[in-house]
Design a protein around this motif. Structure first.
Motif, PDB file in Angstrom:
ATOM      1  N   GLU A  43      -3.456   9.877  11.422  1.00 28.56           N
ATOM      2  CA  GLU A  43      -4.616   9.231  10.772  1.00 28.56           C
ATOM      3  C   GLU A  43      -4.334   7.758  10.483  1.00 28.56           C
ATOM      4  O   GLU A  43      -5.258   6.952  10.400  1.00 28.56           O
ATOM      5  CB  GLU A  43      -4.943   9.950   9.461  1.00 28.56           C
ATOM      6  N   HIS A  44      -3.067   7.403  10.324  1.00 26.29           N
ATOM      7  CA  HIS A  44      -2.670   6.007  10.099  1.00 26.29           C
ATOM      8  C   HIS A  44      -2.287   5.311  11.408  1.00 26.29           C
ATOM      9  O   HIS A  44      -1.802   4.179  11.404  1.00 26.29           O
ATOM     10  CB  HIS A  44      -1.496   5.935   9.118  1.00 26.29           C
ATOM     11  N   GLY A  45      -2.475   6.017  12.533  1.00 33.70           N
ATOM     12  CA  GLY A  45      -2.232   5.422  13.838  1.00 33.70           C
ATOM     13  C   GLY A  45      -0.764   5.264  14.204  1.00 33.70           C
ATOM     14  O   GLY A  45      -0.407   4.372  14.975  1.00 33.70           O
ATOM     15  N   ILE A  46       0.091   6.123  13.667  1.00 28.77           N
ATOM     16  CA  ILE A  46       1.512   6.010  13.964  1.00 28.77           C
ATOM     17  C   ILE A  46       2.132   7.402  14.021  1.00 28.77           C
ATOM     18  O   ILE A  46       1.643   8.335  13.393  1.00 28.77           O
ATOM     19  CB  ILE A  46       2.228   5.131  12.909  1.00 28.77           C
ATOM     20  N   GLU A  71       0.845  -1.198   0.000  1.00 29.53           N
ATOM     21  CA  GLU A  71       0.000   0.000   0.000  1.00 29.53           C
ATOM     22  C   GLU A  71       0.880   1.247   0.000  1.00 29.53           C
ATOM     23  O   GLU A  71       1.845   1.339   0.725  1.00 29.53           O
ATOM     24  CB  GLU A  71      -0.869  -0.028   1.263  1.00 29.53           C
ATOM     25  N   ASN A  72       0.569   2.209  -0.858  1.00 28.94           N
ATOM     26  CA  ASN A  72       1.355   3.433  -0.953  1.00 28.94           C
ATOM     27  C   ASN A  72       0.725   4.507  -0.081  1.00 28.94           C
ATOM     28  O   ASN A  72      -0.008   5.349  -0.542  1.00 28.94           O
ATOM     29  CB  ASN A  72       1.457   3.894  -2.405  1.00 28.94           C
ATOM     30  N   SER A  73       1.017   4.467   1.204  1.00 26.95           N
ATOM     31  CA  SER A  73       0.459   5.440   2.137  1.00 26.95           C
ATOM     32  C   SER A  73       1.540   6.446   2.509  1.00 26.95           C
ATOM     33  O   SER A  73       2.704   6.299   2.163  1.00 26.95           O
ATOM     34  CB  SER A  73      -0.039   4.730   3.396  1.00 26.95           C
ATOM     35  N   ILE A  74       1.142   7.455   3.246  1.00 23.19           N
ATOM     36  CA  ILE A  74       2.100   8.457   3.716  1.00 23.19           C
ATOM     37  C   ILE A  74       3.146   7.797   4.598  1.00 23.19           C
ATOM     38  O   ILE A  74       4.311   8.188   4.594  1.00 23.19           O
ATOM     39  CB  ILE A  74       1.373   9.621   4.429  1.00 23.19           C
ATOM     40  N   VAL A  75       2.761   6.768   5.337  1.00 24.74           N
ATOM     41  CA  VAL A  75       3.708   6.037   6.183  1.00 24.74           C
ATOM     42  C   VAL A  75       4.795   5.414   5.307  1.00 24.74           C
ATOM     43  O   VAL A  75       5.987   5.497   5.616  1.00 24.74           O
ATOM     44  CB  VAL A  75       2.987   4.957   7.034  1.00 24.74           C
ATOM     45  N   ASP A  76       4.380   4.800   4.199  1.00 21.15           N
ATOM     46  CA  ASP A  76       5.350   4.193   3.285  1.00 21.15           C
ATOM     47  C   ASP A  76       6.247   5.246   2.646  1.00 21.15           C
ATOM     48  O   ASP A  76       7.441   5.009   2.448  1.00 21.15           O
ATOM     49  CB  ASP A  76       4.634   3.387   2.201  1.00 21.15           C
ATOM     50  N   GLU A  77       5.677   6.394   2.320  1.00 21.72           N
ATOM     51  CA  GLU A  77       6.481   7.461   1.736  1.00 21.72           C
ATOM     52  C   GLU A  77       7.542   7.934   2.711  1.00 21.72           C
ATOM     53  O   GLU A  77       8.687   8.173   2.329  1.00 21.72           O
ATOM     54  CB  GLU A  77       5.594   8.635   1.313  1.00 21.72           C
ATOM     55  N   VAL A  78       7.182   8.061   3.981  1.00 22.25           N
ATOM     56  CA  VAL A  78       8.145   8.478   4.998  1.00 22.25           C
ATOM     57  C   VAL A  78       9.228   7.411   5.150  1.00 22.25           C
ATOM     58  O   VAL A  78      10.422   7.718   5.184  1.00 22.25           O
ATOM     59  CB  VAL A  78       7.445   8.768   6.347  1.00 22.25           C
ATOM     60  N   LEU A 104       8.382  16.251   1.364  1.00 24.27           N
ATOM     61  CA  LEU A 104       7.081  15.759   0.889  1.00 24.27           C
ATOM     62  C   LEU A 104       6.140  16.913   0.537  1.00 24.27           C
ATOM     63  O   LEU A 104       4.948  16.702   0.321  1.00 24.27           O
ATOM     64  CB  LEU A 104       6.438  14.860   1.950  1.00 24.27           C
ATOM     65  N   ASN A 105       6.682  18.125   0.530  1.00 17.51           N
ATOM     66  CA  ASN A 105       5.926  19.326   0.172  1.00 17.51           C
ATOM     67  C   ASN A 105       4.722  19.562   1.073  1.00 17.51           C
ATOM     68  O   ASN A 105       3.603  19.797   0.603  1.00 17.51           O
ATOM     69  CB  ASN A 105       5.490  19.289  -1.303  1.00 17.51           C
ATOM     70  N   MET A 106       4.967  19.449   2.364  1.00 17.67           N
ATOM     71  CA  MET A 106       3.909  19.754   3.334  1.00 17.67           C
ATOM     72  C   MET A 106       4.556  20.292   4.594  1.00 17.67           C
ATOM     73  O   MET A 106       5.776  20.228   4.752  1.00 17.67           O
ATOM     74  CB  MET A 106       3.057  18.513   3.625  1.00 17.67           C
ATOM     75  N   SER A 107       3.756  20.788   5.481  1.00 22.78           N
ATOM     76  CA  SER A 107       4.279  21.282   6.757  1.00 22.78           C
ATOM     77  C   SER A 107       4.459  20.115   7.724  1.00 22.78           C
ATOM     78  O   SER A 107       3.865  19.042   7.544  1.00 22.78           O
ATOM     79  CB  SER A 107       3.319  22.302   7.367  1.00 22.78           C
ATOM     80  N   GLY A 108       5.263  20.332   8.745  1.00 25.99           N
ATOM     81  CA  GLY A 108       5.442  19.315   9.778  1.00 25.99           C
ATOM     82  C   GLY A 108       4.132  18.987  10.465  1.00 25.99           C
ATOM     83  O   GLY A 108       3.855  17.828  10.783  1.00 25.99           O
ATOM     84  N   ARG A 109       3.314  19.999  10.662  1.00 29.41           N
ATOM     85  CA  ARG A 109       2.013  19.797  11.308  1.00 29.41           C
ATOM     86  C   ARG A 109       1.123  18.885  10.461  1.00 29.41           C
ATOM     87  O   ARG A 109       0.454  17.986  10.979  1.00 29.41           O
ATOM     88  CB  ARG A 109       1.358  21.152  11.532  1.00 29.41           C
ATOM     89  N   THR A 110       1.124  19.117   9.143  1.00 25.42           N
ATOM     90  CA  THR A 110       0.305  18.290   8.244  1.00 25.42           C
ATOM     91  C   THR A 110       0.807  16.852   8.240  1.00 25.42           C
ATOM     92  O   THR A 110       0.010  15.907   8.298  1.00 25.42           O
ATOM     93  CB  THR A 110       0.326  18.864   6.812  1.00 25.42           C
ATOM     94  N   LEU A 111       2.114  16.679   8.192  1.00 21.82           N
ATOM     95  CA  LEU A 111       2.671  15.320   8.202  1.00 21.82           C
ATOM     96  C   LEU A 111       2.310  14.613   9.508  1.00 21.82           C
ATOM     97  O   LEU A 111       1.908  13.449   9.478  1.00 21.82           O
ATOM     98  CB  LEU A 111       4.183  15.347   8.000  1.00 21.82           C
ATOM     99  N   ARG A 112       2.423  15.295  10.639  1.00 23.20           N
ATOM    100  CA  ARG A 112       2.046  14.686  11.926  1.00 23.20           C
ATOM    101  C   ARG A 112       0.585  14.227  11.898  1.00 23.20           C
ATOM    102  O   ARG A 112       0.256  13.140  12.337  1.00 23.20           O
ATOM    103  CB  ARG A 112       2.253  15.680  13.068  1.00 23.20           C
ATOM    104  N   ARG A 113      -0.283  15.116  11.374  1.00 16.56           N
ATOM    105  CA  ARG A 113      -1.712  14.795  11.321  1.00 16.56           C
ATOM    106  C   ARG A 113      -1.973  13.587  10.424  1.00 16.56           C
ATOM    107  O   ARG A 113      -2.713  12.675  10.781  1.00 16.56           O
ATOM    108  CB  ARG A 113      -2.507  16.009  10.820  1.00 16.56           C
ATOM    109  N   ARG A 114      -1.329  13.570   9.256  1.00 13.32           N
ATOM    110  CA  ARG A 114      -1.551  12.455   8.321  1.00 13.32           C
ATOM    111  C   ARG A 114      -1.023  11.143   8.892  1.00 13.32           C
ATOM    112  O   ARG A 114      -1.631  10.090   8.686  1.00 13.32           O
ATOM    113  CB  ARG A 114      -0.909  12.777   6.969  1.00 13.32           C
ATOM    114  N   LEU A 115       0.096  11.191   9.594  1.00 16.41           N
ATOM    115  CA  LEU A 115       0.611   9.973  10.228  1.00 16.41           C
ATOM    116  C   LEU A 115      -0.325   9.515  11.340  1.00 16.41           C
ATOM    117  O   LEU A 115      -0.584   8.320  11.492  1.00 16.41           O
ATOM    118  CB  LEU A 115       2.028  10.201  10.773  1.00 16.41           C
TER     119      LEU A 115
END
Length: 185
Positions: free
Chosen positions: A120-123, A79-86, A107-118
């Motif tokens: 959402e994946h429970g990590i 699965e190509n999720s944000i977790v995999d991208e990181v 990843l062309n986003m803010s640290g806050r956005t990356l934290r939120r997206r991670l």
């Protein structure tokens, strides 16, 4: 760029000689226009480049790190999720585990956005870093004869004691006990 990554740009480049080719060629190679007819030949590095481990300067170590990283990457979910991208981004530069702000910027986003997206994946970001370090540590302990100090350095630890403490937290035993247990099995 082989040592510091493809996005590396020196802070200053100087040549004793006058310009010899089109300016665009210098910018293409160095990422900036050099100073010509200087009193010296010099390439100045940005201060933050001192924080980047240059493990690739030893081709054998770099090849080993890349091979081990590829092994772990192959085991990761399809699965190509944000977790995999990181994870992918962290495995691109063996031994260098940048902070979340650096990864978010790539990843062309803010640290806050990356934290939120991670989230959402429970990590969390640090959990991803720790999981990768633990997986790489097991790979190095199982598949190489490297000293604990070398493994600690490859995993971005400035002090082997910090690595040993983290490994004990992850596995319940010291790295040397883990390796000894493998040889007894």
């Amino acid at each position: 760029r082989g040592l510091l990554g493809d996005d590396f740009v020196p802070s200053r480049v100087e040549f004793k000689h006058p310009r010899q080719v089109a300016e665009s060629r210098y910018v293409e190679v160095f990422g900036r226009l050099p100073v010509f007819s200087s009193s010296r030949h010099a390439i100045s590095l940005p201060m933050d480049s001192l924080d980047v481990p240059m493990l690739q300067c030893d081709s054998d170590t770099a090849a080993l790190c890349i091979e081990r990283g590829e092994r772990i990457k192959a085991r990761l979910s399809e699965e190509n999720s944000i977790v995999d991208e990181v994870r992918e981004m962290l495995l691109l530069r063996p031994g260098y585990f940048p902070g979340i702000e650096v990864v978010a910027e790539k990843l062309n986003m803010s640290g806050r956005t990356l934290r939120r997206r991670l989230r959402e994946h429970g990590i969390g970001y640090q959990k991803i870093v720790d999981d990768l370090r633990f997986a790489l540590a097991r790979e190095y302990l199982q598949g190489t004869n490297m000293r604990i100090e070398q493994i600690a350095s490859l995993l971005g630890y400035s002090d082997p004691a910090h690595f040993c403490h983290a490994f004990r937290r992850w596995s319940g035993c010291a790295p040397s006990q883990f390796r000894d247990g493998l040889s007894l099995a």
